[in-house]
Design a protein around this motif. Structure first.
Motif, PDB file in Angstrom:
ATOM      1  N   VAL A   1       0.848  -1.188   0.000  1.00  0.00           N
ATOM      2  CA  VAL A   1       0.000   0.000   0.000  1.00  0.00           C
ATOM      3  C   VAL A   1       0.886   1.242   0.000  1.00  0.00           C
ATOM      4  O   VAL A   1       1.896   1.299   0.710  1.00  0.00           O
ATOM      5  CB  VAL A   1      -0.910   0.040   1.261  1.00  0.00           C
ATOM      6  N   LYS A   2       0.529   2.218  -0.824  1.00  0.00           N
ATOM      7  CA  LYS A   2       1.164   3.534  -0.737  1.00  0.00           C
ATOM      8  C   LYS A   2       0.097   4.601  -0.916  1.00  0.00           C
ATOM      9  O   LYS A   2      -0.651   4.596  -1.895  1.00  0.00           O
ATOM     10  CB  LYS A   2       2.244   3.692  -1.818  1.00  0.00           C
ATOM     11  N   THR A   3       0.029   5.491   0.041  1.00  0.00           N
ATOM     12  CA  THR A   3      -0.963   6.553   0.000  1.00  0.00           C
ATOM     13  C   THR A   3      -0.257   7.893  -0.165  1.00  0.00           C
ATOM     14  O   THR A   3       0.731   8.162   0.514  1.00  0.00           O
ATOM     15  CB  THR A   3      -1.779   6.550   1.315  1.00  0.00           C
TER      16      THR A   3
ATOM     17  N   THR B   1       4.446   1.145  -7.441  1.00  0.00           N
ATOM     18  CA  THR B   1       4.732  -0.240  -7.050  1.00  0.00           C
ATOM     19  C   THR B   1       6.205  -0.567  -7.266  1.00  0.00           C
ATOM     20  O   THR B   1       6.882  -1.097  -6.386  1.00  0.00           O
ATOM     21  CB  THR B   1       3.849  -1.215  -7.873  1.00  0.00           C
ATOM     22  N   ILE B   2       6.720  -0.202  -8.460  1.00  0.00           N
ATOM     23  CA  ILE B   2       8.135  -0.466  -8.773  1.00  0.00           C
ATOM     24  C   ILE B   2       9.039   0.260  -7.793  1.00  0.00           C
ATOM     25  O   ILE B   2      10.043  -0.280  -7.336  1.00  0.00           O
ATOM     26  CB  ILE B   2       8.460   0.007 -10.200  1.00  0.00           C
ATOM     27  N   ARG B   3       8.686   1.485  -7.439  1.00  0.00           N
ATOM     28  CA  ARG B   3       9.545   2.247  -6.516  1.00  0.00           C
ATOM     29  C   ARG B   3       9.610   1.575  -5.155  1.00  0.00           C
ATOM     30  O   ARG B   3      10.647   1.612  -4.489  1.00  0.00           O
ATOM     31  CB  ARG B   3       9.069   3.695  -6.424  1.00  0.00           C
TER      32      ARG B   3
ATOM     33  N   LEU C   1      11.044   3.712  -2.279  1.00  0.00           N
ATOM     34  CA  LEU C   1       9.882   4.272  -1.584  1.00  0.00           C
ATOM     35  C   LEU C   1       9.448   3.240  -0.545  1.00  0.00           C
ATOM     36  O   LEU C   1       9.364   2.061  -0.847  1.00  0.00           O
ATOM     37  CB  LEU C   1       8.778   4.486  -2.626  1.00  0.00           C
ATOM     38  N   ARG C   2       9.180   3.721   0.668  1.00  0.00           N
ATOM     39  CA  ARG C   2       8.819   2.794   1.727  1.00  0.00           C
ATOM     40  C   ARG C   2       7.323   2.517   1.689  1.00  0.00           C
ATOM     41  O   ARG C   2       6.526   3.456   1.673  1.00  0.00           O
ATOM     42  CB  ARG C   2       9.203   3.451   3.062  1.00  0.00           C
ATOM     43  N   PRO C   3       6.928   1.245   1.674  1.00  0.00           N
ATOM     44  CA  PRO C   3       5.485   0.951   1.663  1.00  0.00           C
ATOM     45  C   PRO C   3       4.821   1.435   2.951  1.00  0.00           C
ATOM     46  O   PRO C   3       5.438   1.384   4.013  1.00  0.00           O
ATOM     47  CB  PRO C   3       5.422  -0.573   1.587  1.00  0.00           C
ATOM     48  N   ASP C   4       3.564   1.898   2.856  1.00  0.00           N
ATOM     49  CA  ASP C   4       2.810   2.263   4.059  1.00  0.00           C
ATOM     50  C   ASP C   4       2.289   1.010   4.744  1.00  0.00           C
ATOM     51  O   ASP C   4       2.049   1.000   5.945  1.00  0.00           O
ATOM     52  CB  ASP C   4       1.616   3.154   3.686  1.00  0.00           C
ATOM     53  N   ASP C   5       2.079  -0.016   3.944  1.00  0.00           N
ATOM     54  CA  ASP C   5       1.603  -1.280   4.506  1.00  0.00           C
ATOM     55  C   ASP C   5       2.014  -2.405   3.567  1.00  0.00           C
ATOM     56  O   ASP C   5       2.390  -2.161   2.423  1.00  0.00           O
ATOM     57  CB  ASP C   5       0.073  -1.238   4.664  1.00  0.00           C
TER      58      ASP C   5
END
Ligand SMILES: Nc1ncnc2c1ncn2[C@@H]1O[C@H](COP(=O)(O)OP(=O)(O)O)[C@@H](O)[C@H]1O
Ligand SMILES: [Mg+2]
Length: 339
Positions: A22-24, A57-59, A65-69
């Motif tokens: 998840v990334k918001t 998603t790739i990042r 990029l750090r996932p939020d979940d």
């Protein structure tokens, strides 16, 4: 040659295993619980329209990029907790964008090779090999600023391959390329896999995924909405499609409703052409449909049954339409659709 990349743990079947990523951004869930599993040694395509969440998603998968979940592993290593190992296992195109424009292609490649710890002779040799492999030998001594978009991308790929990473991420490697250059890229991508790499690419072109990928994840609005081989995805929309041309445009909406009710599918309606297209799973239902349309007083101008187009595959999966790719050579025998 000195090993520049970490050795892939033996017996590691999965190059990528992502669970519920998840990334918001603000209140927008750009990536909304993505699951992905990419088998080592294969080409995997993440297919989706602009803004679907492919790059985000790739990042996350490439530790940028750090996932939020959720969580993701690359060859078994966690992208957050073991990011330093993950970075040694992957190549990402686009990361060499800030090379020196006034230097030649070969000079750029030699610099990267040297930065990766190769000796002078070895760096030169590897650069020459890669230029040959990517059909850039003739342009080897030209400064980068004179390169076309297609040449630039090939050089970018070549740079990311200097040390033959086990997993290569290609974010829309052929978007905006002309058909000939796109075909060259496809060849190149196949070569990467023949050399033992695993490739995860993103694309907006259904045909590209069809052509290259062992498996495809269709992503839409941050979610994986379908996953499988190209054949599985096509089979999921039925073997053929029904096309109706409605005589009076004021009947279109009502006709669409009836089609969807009777065939129990989503349809593709074009008010300009007065046509309704729907996947047909059972031929018998067509009779029911014709009766229902007649009972509603809707007149047909034409009726035909056709093999499904790639548009319909995407439409059926996502429930919204597609855009034709205008950059594509219309004489090409294979239909190409930009989703
Ligand atoms: N850094 C960011 N800040 C805010 N919104 C972003 C950022 N990056 C991407 N987005 C938004 O997230 C969504 C997904 O973007 P992206 O992953 O780039 O999609 P794709 O690569 O499939 O076109 C889009 O709506 C985009 O506008
Ligand atoms: Mg993108």
């Amino acid at each position: 040659m000195k090993r520049l990349y970490q050795t892939v743990p033996t017996g590691c079947d999965w190059a990528v295993e992502a669970q519920g990523l998840v990334k918001t951004f603000g209140d927008h869930r750009a990536v909304d619980g993505v699951h992905l599993k990419v088998r080592t040694g294969t080409i995997y395509a993440v297919l989706g329209p602009n803004g679907a969440g492919k790059t985000t998603t790739i990042r996350m998968l490439t530790t940028l990029l750090r996932p939020d979940d959720g969580s993701a592993r690359i060859f078994g290593y966690d992208v957050v907790k073991e990011s330093h190992i993950v970075r040694q296992l992957i190549g990402v195109t686009g990361q060499y964008a800030s090379v020196d424009e006034s230097l030649s292609a070969i000079e750029n490649l030699v610099i990267f090779s040297r930065l990766l710890g190769m000796g002078r002779k070895e760096a030169r040799q590897r650069a020459e090999e890669l230029l040959e492999e990517f059909s850039l030998t003739e342009a080897a001594n030209r400064p980068l600023k004179n390169f076309s978009g297609g040449m630039r991308r090939r050089l970018d790929l070549a740079a990311s391959l200097i040390a033959q990473p086990p997993l290569i991420f290609l974010d829309e490697p052929t978007t905006g390329l002309d058909p000939r250059t796109r075909n060259q890229m496809w060849e190149t991508i196949r070569k990467l896999v023949n050399h033992g790499s695993t490739v995860l690419l993103t694309t907006q072109y259904l045909q590209e995924a069809d052509e290259l990928a062992d498996r495809i994840a269709v992503i839409d609005r941050g979610k994986v909405v379908a996953e499988g081989t190209a054949d599985e995805l096509k089979a999921s929309v039925g073997n053929s499609s029904l096309q109706l041309k409605i005589q009076h445009s004021y009947d279109m909406e009502r006709a669409r409703q009836i089609v969807e009710q009777v065939l129990k599918v989503r349809s593709n309606t074009s008010t300009e052409t007065g046509r309704i297209t729907a996947p047909m799973t059972e031929a018998d239902r067509v009779t029911d449909l014709l009766i229902a349309l007649r009972e509603a007083g809707i007149h047909l101008a034409e009726l035909s049954v056709q093999k499904p187009t790639l548009d319909e595959v995407f439409l059926t999966i996502t429930g919204h339409g597609v855009k034709k790719d205008t950059a594509v050579d219309s004489s090409s025998a294979v239909e190409e659709v930009r989703v």
